[in-house]
Every structure is written in C-alpha cells, then in structure tokens.
Design an enzyme around this catalytic site. Structure first.
Site, PDB file in Angstrom:
ATOM      1  N   CYS A   1     -46.960-106.978 -63.725  1.00 41.43           N
ATOM      2  CA  CYS A   1     -45.933-105.761 -62.766  1.00 41.43           C
ATOM      3  C   CYS A   1     -44.738-105.840 -63.004  1.00 41.43           C
ATOM      4  CB  CYS A   1     -45.674-107.566 -61.715  1.00 41.43           C
ATOM      5  SG  CYS A   1     -44.356-107.572 -60.001  1.00 41.43           S
TER       6      CYS A   1
ATOM      7  N   CYS B   1     -44.971 -98.789 -60.385  1.00 38.65           N
ATOM      8  CA  CYS B   1     -45.176-100.159 -60.051  1.00 38.65           C
ATOM      9  C   CYS B   1     -46.877-100.140 -60.076  1.00 38.65           C
ATOM     10  CB  CYS B   1     -45.014 -99.971 -58.526  1.00 38.65           C
ATOM     11  SG  CYS B   1     -45.953-101.643 -57.319  1.00 38.65           S
TER      12      CYS B   1
END
EC number: 5.1.1.3
Length: 265
Positions: free
Chosen positions: A73, A184
């Site tokens: 992440c 992302c």
C-alpha cells in the site's frame, strides 16, 4: 523450506503486487491480510496507519514464521516503514510511487502522479519528487473514489467510466502529459480504462515489478525461518466480516488463496 511472505493492504489492491512477486517466487508461501475494517487508508491519520500496521504484523508474526513483509500500500508505506523496521527482525519492503523511472522515461518531462489523497501530500513523496524529478512538472491527482471503483471492479468485472472520467478530467486534454504514475496498488487494475480515457499518455508506470525484484533479492540472500508449519497453503485474512465477505472470499480464491479468514485487531 518455502519462505513465508506476508502482504498487507487496506483492501485488495495489494494483489497487484502479490501477482508480480509470485511470478518470480512461485513456490513461496503467501499470506495476504487486508484491513477492510479501516478501508480505505487514503485519508486516515498517520497514527492510525502506524498503529494498525503494527498490530496486523504482530498478529501474523505470532501465528506464522514470517520471512518477509510487504506493505502493499503506497499510503501506508509513506508513514509506517520506520516503525515496523524498528520492531520486527525480518525485512519490511514498502511500496513507493515509481517517480524515479517515470522521470527517466518521460520525454516531455510532464508526469502525472495518480495516487490517494494521503499519498500525494506526504512529505516522503514530496522528497522523492525533489530527489528524482527536480526538472519535471508533476501533475498530481489524489483520489479515494478510484480506490473504491477498483474494489467494485474486482466484484463486478467493470469500472463505471462515467465515474472514472471526472477523476482524471484535468489530464484528458493536457498538451504535454506523456507519463502517468499509478501511485496506489489498486490502480494497475484500472490501467485498461485509464489508457482508454488518456490515449495521449505513452507510459503508465507502477511499482509492482520493482517490489518483486527487491523481495526476490532479499529472499535469496536471507536465511529462511526453519520453524515447521502444518498449514502451507496460501491464506488470506481480513479484519472484519461484513456483507461482502462471501464475494471477497471468491475473489481471493481466484487469486490463489483458497480460504479467507477473519482476524480482527
């Protein structure tokens, strides 16, 4: 012994990183832990991200002989890595936007950074831009909605372009934008749709392959945990069981995780 690798994210975006790693290390034992009780991480405070990361890794380390952890992440990686590396003895690999390769690849030196709202404002990312792309014009879009659209795509197979288009509208007629960083881990799952809406962009870059190379290097040069385990199949975990649980379990099965378990923190 097969090395045991834990990947964690707020949702299922980290599966894009897992996919790149398993291409290079197909025989490793994978654990995937997604924090759906706190999804999405996008705009969560730093202290929340650090606390949850610490608890999640502690829970897994207590139950499994971890050889390496991947923070799959970008948002979490901008703040949790120093704490995790201080606490745990095994390597911790983070996920950072592909700013350095983008700066080298872009011909116009106009680059789009598509990430969460949390990621684009973090000092860590701003320092990467200063270090690796000082001569580039970086156009930033921070979106929580796109993270949610990708999670929906995993369940339905499609992204609603009428919802995606407004997110990247500022880039659609940009005269010099030739490179977009998918900052992302969810966003590679929207690459096809982004290419469709941004036909003038030549390069869409993510960090998956670079992370896989780093993980492979560390695994190859680290002694593997010699503790025997009865359960060696890949396992998936989430932090809450909600009305999407059955659908999420089916998705994880498709990605090579036969069983989804709930492990609250």
């Amino acid at each position: 012994m097969k090395p045991t690798i834990l990947l964690y994210d707020s949702g299922m975006g980290g599966l894009t990183v897992y996919d790149e790693i398993r291409k290079k290390l197909p025989n490793a034992h994978y654990l995937y832990y997604f924090d759906n009780a706190c999804f999405p991480y996008s705009e969560k405070p730093t202290e929340v991200l650090v606390e949850r990361a610490t608890k999640m890794v502690q829970k897994m380390a207590k139950n499994y002989p971890l050889d390496l952890v991947v923070v799959a992440c970008n948002t979490a990686s901008t703040v949790v890595l120093p704490t995790l590396r201080k606490i745990f003895p095994f390597p911790i690999v983070g996920t950072v936007p592909a700013i350095k390769p983008a700066a080298a690849l872009s011909q116009t030196k106009t680059i789009g950074l598509l990430a969460t709202k949390g990621t684009i404002t973090r000092p860590y990312v701003l320092s990467l831009i200063e270090q690796y792309a000082p001569n580039c014009q970086i156009e930033k879009i921070g979106s929580t909605a796109l993270v949610e659209l990708v999670e929906q795509k995993l369940q339905t197979g499609v992204i609603d372009l009428t919802r995606l288009t407004p997110i990247i509208a500022d880039w659609q007629n940009h005269p010099t934008l030739d490179t977009v960083i998918l900052g992302c881990t969810h966003f590679p799952m929207a690459k096809t749709e982004l290419q469709q809406l941004l036909p003038n962009v030549k390069y869409f870059l993510d960090s998956g392959n670079a992370i896989a190379n780093r993980v492979t290097h560390l695994i190859m040069h680290s002694p593997h945990n010699q503790q025997l385990e009865k359960q060696r199949e890949n396992l998936a975990f989430c932090t809450q069981q909600n009305n999407q649980f059955k659908q999420q379990a089916k998705i994880m099965q498709r990605w090579g995780f036969p069983q989804l378990n709930t492990l609250m923190i």
